[in-house]
Design an enzyme around this catalytic site. Structure first.
Site, PDB file in Angstrom:
ATOM      1  N   ALA A  12      -0.128   2.596   1.461  1.00 23.69           N
ATOM      2  CA  ALA A  12      -0.087   3.790   0.949  1.00 23.69           C
ATOM      3  C   ALA A  12       1.193   4.291   0.393  1.00 23.69           C
ATOM      4  O   ALA A  12       1.018   5.420  -0.512  1.00 23.69           O
ATOM      5  CB  ALA A  12      -0.582   4.958   1.878  1.00 23.69           C
ATOM      6  N   SER A  13       2.284   3.657   0.330  1.00 26.82           N
ATOM      7  CA  SER A  13       3.499   4.122  -0.034  1.00 26.82           C
ATOM      8  C   SER A  13       3.828   3.986  -1.269  1.00 26.82           C
ATOM      9  O   SER A  13       3.812   2.543  -1.669  1.00 26.82           O
ATOM     10  CB  SER A  13       4.592   3.502   0.946  1.00 26.82           C
ATOM     11  OG  SER A  13       5.910   3.454   0.396  1.00 26.82           O
TER      12      SER A  13
END
Length: 200
Positions: A12-13
């Site tokens: 998700a980064s």
């Protein structure tokens, strides 16, 4: 002895995307081996009292991050399409990556997930998205998705999160060298690899 680093990344980064796309190339040029270590930021954020990404809770920071990522992707010739929602639910992707052997398959899958998510705006929480990625890589999707839900994989991913906490990680991506030095962020990747090559 070949120098090694642990590359801790969260699907998700945002900044893990360009880092994942270039770390093997940078490391190979320096004679450094990369251990790909998927982990989850959610438990770390939760322990700090956060329920979502700081890029969402701080609008100015979020606006800066997306513009910065545009510049980085343009320079690195990477496609960029903001996924909706952000951040994505990365649990299944992380479990699949954990289930894959770190023999090139984990890295190839991880890069393909980042391209789908941040290059195409695909929803990586959907098993069908991840299944298509696996099949394109020549990896049978159905058995691996089942394996990703096993207790052994879940425990291994929890152990990775615990290790990340022990190293003092608070974001992603991170590179940890063999002497325990922690380098956070895509912009510290080159320094991390140089450090690893120097200490051997």
């Amino acid at each position: 002895m070949t120098a090694k680093v642990d590359f801790f990344y969260e699907f998700a980064s945002t900044y893990s995307y360009p880092a994942a796309m270039r770390i093997d190339r940078v490391a190979e040029a320096a004679g450094v081996t990369v251990n790909w270590r998927p982990f989850l930021l959610g438990p770390i954020f939760a322990a700090a009292g956060m329920t979502t990404s700081p890029f969402n809770t701080q609008p100015a920071k979020g606006r800066y991050m997306w513009r910065d990522l545009e510049r980085i992707c343009q320079a690195d010739r990477l496609a960029l399409k903001r996924p909706d929602p952000f951040p994505q639910n990365s649990l299944l992707a992380a479990r699949i990556a954990q289930a894959l052997p770190d023999d090139g398959k984990r890295a190839a899958f991880s890069r393909a997930v980042y391209v789908a998510e941040f290059g195409e705006g695909a929803d990586i929480a959907v098993p069908e998205t991840l299944g298509r990625i696996l099949e394109k890589l020549g990896i049978p999707a159905a058995p691996l998705i089942v394996q990703a839900g096993s207790d052994s994989v879940k425990q291994a991913l929890r152990a990775a999160v615990d290790e990340a906490k022990a190293h003092g990680m608070f974001g992603a991506p991170n590179v940890v060298t063999s002497d325990g030095e922690l380098f956070w962020g895509n912009d510290r990747l080159d320094a991390a690899i140089a450090w690893a090559a120097r200490i051997g």
